[in-house]
Design an enzyme around this catalytic site. Structure first.
Site, PDB file in Angstrom:
ATOM      1  N   HIS A 122       0.871  -1.179   0.000  1.00 56.45           N
ATOM      2  CA  HIS A 122       0.000   0.000   0.000  1.00 56.45           C
ATOM      3  C   HIS A 122       0.911   1.234   0.000  1.00 56.45           C
ATOM      4  O   HIS A 122       2.023   1.188   0.541  1.00 56.45           O
ATOM      5  CB  HIS A 122      -0.827  -0.076   1.293  1.00 56.45           C
ATOM      6  CG  HIS A 122      -1.915   0.942   1.421  1.00 56.45           C
ATOM      7  ND1 HIS A 122      -1.679   2.246   1.774  1.00 56.45           N
ATOM      8  CD2 HIS A 122      -3.259   0.836   1.275  1.00 56.45           C
ATOM      9  CE1 HIS A 122      -2.826   2.902   1.838  1.00 56.45           C
ATOM     10  NE2 HIS A 122      -3.801   2.075   1.540  1.00 56.45           N
ATOM     11  N   ASP A 201       3.169  -4.521   8.199  1.00 59.42           N
ATOM     12  CA  ASP A 201       1.972  -3.692   8.112  1.00 59.42           C
ATOM     13  C   ASP A 201       0.775  -4.623   8.323  1.00 59.42           C
ATOM     14  O   ASP A 201       0.433  -5.416   7.447  1.00 59.42           O
ATOM     15  CB  ASP A 201       1.968  -3.035   6.727  1.00 59.42           C
ATOM     16  CG  ASP A 201       0.654  -2.354   6.390  1.00 59.42           C
ATOM     17  OD1 ASP A 201      -0.336  -2.533   7.129  1.00 59.42           O
ATOM     18  OD2 ASP A 201       0.616  -1.652   5.359  1.00 59.42           O
ATOM     19  N   GLN A 204      -4.378  -5.096   7.201  1.00 58.51           N
ATOM     20  CA  GLN A 204      -5.375  -6.026   6.658  1.00 58.51           C
ATOM     21  C   GLN A 204      -5.340  -7.388   7.349  1.00 58.51           C
ATOM     22  O   GLN A 204      -6.128  -8.270   7.000  1.00 58.51           O
ATOM     23  CB  GLN A 204      -5.162  -6.237   5.151  1.00 58.51           C
ATOM     24  CG  GLN A 204      -5.317  -4.985   4.305  1.00 58.51           C
ATOM     25  CD  GLN A 204      -6.758  -4.463   4.266  1.00 58.51           C
ATOM     26  OE1 GLN A 204      -7.711  -5.141   4.662  1.00 58.51           O
ATOM     27  NE2 GLN A 204      -6.927  -3.250   3.766  1.00 58.51           N
ATOM     28  N   LYS A 227     -10.508  -0.544  10.563  1.00 58.65           N
ATOM     29  CA  LYS A 227     -10.699  -1.733   9.717  1.00 58.65           C
ATOM     30  C   LYS A 227     -11.093  -2.951  10.537  1.00 58.65           C
ATOM     31  O   LYS A 227     -11.325  -4.019  10.010  1.00 58.65           O
ATOM     32  CB  LYS A 227      -9.412  -2.038   8.934  1.00 58.65           C
ATOM     33  CG  LYS A 227      -9.063  -0.958   7.901  1.00 58.65           C
ATOM     34  CD  LYS A 227      -7.840  -1.357   7.130  1.00 58.65           C
ATOM     35  CE  LYS A 227      -7.213  -0.205   6.356  1.00 58.65           C
ATOM     36  NZ  LYS A 227      -7.997   0.275   5.236  1.00 58.65           N
ATOM     37  N   CYS A 371      -4.814   2.513  -3.622  1.00 56.37           N
ATOM     38  CA  CYS A 371      -3.562   3.026  -3.025  1.00 56.37           C
ATOM     39  C   CYS A 371      -2.397   2.105  -3.321  1.00 56.37           C
ATOM     40  O   CYS A 371      -1.563   1.823  -2.440  1.00 56.37           O
ATOM     41  CB  CYS A 371      -3.699   3.233  -1.524  1.00 56.37           C
ATOM     42  SG  CYS A 371      -4.865   4.499  -1.103  1.00 56.37           S
TER      43      CYS A 371
HETATM   44  N1  PLP Z   1      -1.666  -0.724   4.732  1.00 60.31           N
HETATM   45  C1  PLP Z   1      -2.566  -1.484   4.145  1.00 60.31           C
HETATM   46  C2  PLP Z   1      -2.215  -2.884   3.720  1.00 60.31           C
HETATM   47  C3  PLP Z   1      -3.872  -0.997   3.953  1.00 60.31           C
HETATM   48  O1  PLP Z   1      -4.778  -1.756   3.349  1.00 60.31           O
HETATM   49  C4  PLP Z   1      -4.168   0.318   4.368  1.00 60.31           C
HETATM   50  C5  PLP Z   1      -5.499   0.888   4.136  1.00 60.31           C
HETATM   51  O2  PLP Z   1      -6.248   0.462   3.292  1.00 60.31           O
HETATM   52  C6  PLP Z   1      -3.174   1.064   4.991  1.00 60.31           C
HETATM   53  C7  PLP Z   1      -1.929   0.516   5.161  1.00 60.31           C
HETATM   54  C8  PLP Z   1      -3.437   2.439   5.485  1.00 60.31           C
HETATM   55  O3  PLP Z   1      -4.385   2.422   6.489  1.00 60.31           O
HETATM   56  P1  PLP Z   1      -4.915   3.783   7.113  1.00 60.31           P
HETATM   57  O4  PLP Z   1      -5.567   4.528   5.986  1.00 60.31           O
HETATM   58  O5  PLP Z   1      -5.885   3.377   8.152  1.00 60.31           O
HETATM   59  O6  PLP Z   1      -3.722   4.496   7.626  1.00 60.31           O
END
Ligand code: PLP
Length: 415
Positions: A122, A201, A204, A227, A371
């Site tokens: 992401h 990270d 998900q 999430k 993203c």
């Molecule tokens: N990392 C991953 C794998 C994600 O799917 C997302 C959001 O969709 C993020 C990071 C960023 O999350 P946030 O927008 O809550 O900071």
């Protein structure tokens, strides 16, 4: 098995009609819906306990502080951390990764050092490292996907030399749903290259899989509350205490000091030194209640339920794929993927698919680059549709999605 009927009754939003249809919410990878207990926790805080934390010597200030710290301790238990002080409250995963890049990265990276990310990342787990490389003269290396859509782990070993200081990777891909076996990966890396720091990270994964950070062998782990049934604007950075203790604060100001003089300051103990300014107290309490709700149903049960949905959705998508009606991206093994389906309907732009599903069927899906523009480029598409499932979704909703896709084809006169 989960009692989805009972679970759905806990979420007031499912009473809503969308364009004359009962809501079918399949955009859980973007954000999840909230059960009544989480909404109640937010209302209860503002109605009955609202005060700033750590500051006032009065009853409400004490109550707010106690609730905030209890939330921290509960979330530490939820992810198997050994100490609540290893839990730093942040706004979201994005902020957590930026904090690590700033506080750890600037202190540890030198020109010609290397950071490895994967082609699945992401933007939130890519852009902070791109910037860190520009700031320090370090180099960013990319672990590619192989032809099956899995990461080329065999190639990773050849990438990891003495110059690599950090490997940062998603636990679960938000585009392809690939589950990375970080436990194995991290254990191998820590064995062969103990000098390398590892960041996972968990945006998900934390909502959908049992997480025990100590078993993952990583140094940093982060996730977002919204999430996983919690409120927006609250997330967690976890790191081992020994690492956090060596790091400079990301933000400086009120609430994070032990002593301030006109020209200097000393930082507070962990975790306060990383939580400058008034924190999202209600958010932390709401997230803690969300984690209780998930635990009440059991993270393994949630994973089993989603694996069943994944198996069924794969079957339905493959039927359409065999007829040339869709292109489905990602691995086909339900053991190796989460309930996230990224696809394109042949001959129809992803945005049109999402719009018609919403208008004609009340189905919420995502469309766009999710993203992850470099991955879209790799897949050679400008955009895809993404349907992502959670504990309250059902096989019937998968059927409704597939029927919806056939309807979109009719609207576009493709049948
Ligand atoms: N990392 C991953 C794998 C994600 O799917 C997302 C959001 O969709 C993020 C990071 C960023 O999350 P946030 O927008 O809550 O900071």
């Amino acid at each position: 098995m989960l009692a989805t009927d009972k679970i759905r009754a806990d979420f007031p939003i499912f009473k809503r009609q969308i364009n004359g249809h009962p809501l079918i919410y399949l955009d859980n990878a973007a954000t999840s819906q909230k059960p009544q207990v989480v909404i109640n926790a937010l209302v209860d805080f503002y109605q009955n306990h609202n005060a700033n934390v750590h500051r006032g010597i009065h009853t409400l200030g004490d109550e707010a502080t106690q609730l905030y710290q209890a939330a921290r301790a509960n979330l530490a238990r939820f992810i198997g951390a050994s100490d609540p002080n290893e839990i730093v409250f942040v706004r979201n995963t994005t902020e957590a990764i930026n904090l690590v890049a700033f506080s750890w990265g600037l202190a540890h990276l030198k020109p010609d050092d290397e950071i490895i990310v994967t082609e699945l990342e992401h933007h939130s787990n890519l852009l902070p490292w791109q910037r860190l490389c520009r700031q320090t003269g370090a180099k960013l290396l990319h672990l590619p996907l192989d032809n099956n859509g899995d990461l080329a782990f065999s190639y990773l070993k050849s990438l990891v030399g003495q110059r690599v200081k950090l490997v940062a990777f998603s636990h679960v891909s938000n585009v392809l749903g690939t589950i990375i076996d970080i436990q194995h990966l991290a254990r191998d890396l820590k064995h062969s290259a103990p000098h390398v720091c590892l960041l996972a990270d968990g945006a998900q994964s934390t909502p959908h899989l049992p997480i025990h950070v100590k078993d993952l062998h990583v140094d940093f782990f982060c996730f977002s509350g919204h999430k996983m049934l919690g409120p927006m604007g609250i997330g967690v950075l976890w790191a081992k205490k020994a690492i956090l203790e060596t790091m400079e604060p990301f933000l400086v100001g009120g609430g994070m000091i032990s002593q301030v003089k006109p020209d200097s300051a000393e930082w507070a103990d962990l975790p306060d030194r990383f939580e400058a300014g008034t924190p999202n107290v209600a958010g932390a309490i709401g997230l803690s209640v969300a984690s209780d709700y998930l635990q009440q149903h059991g993270l393994q049960n949630i994973r089993d339920h989603e694996q069943d949905l994944t198996t069924y959705a794969l079957q339905r998508f493959v039927e359409m794929e065999k007829q040339g009606l869709v292109t489905l991206y990602g691995l086909r093994d339900p053991n190796k993927r989460a309930a996230i389906f990224t696809f394109n309907l042949t001959g129809v732009h992803a945005h049109d698919v999402a719009q018609i599903l919403d208008r004609e069927c009340g189905i919420a899906v995502r469309s766009g680059h999710h993203c992850n523009q470099p991955l879209m480029e790799k897949l050679d598409v400008p955009a895809t549709v993404r349907a992502s499932f959670y504990l309250y979704n059902t096989r019937d909703e998968i059927d409704a999605l597939i029927n919806g896709l056939h309807l979109v084809r009719k609207v576009f006169k493709l049948t």
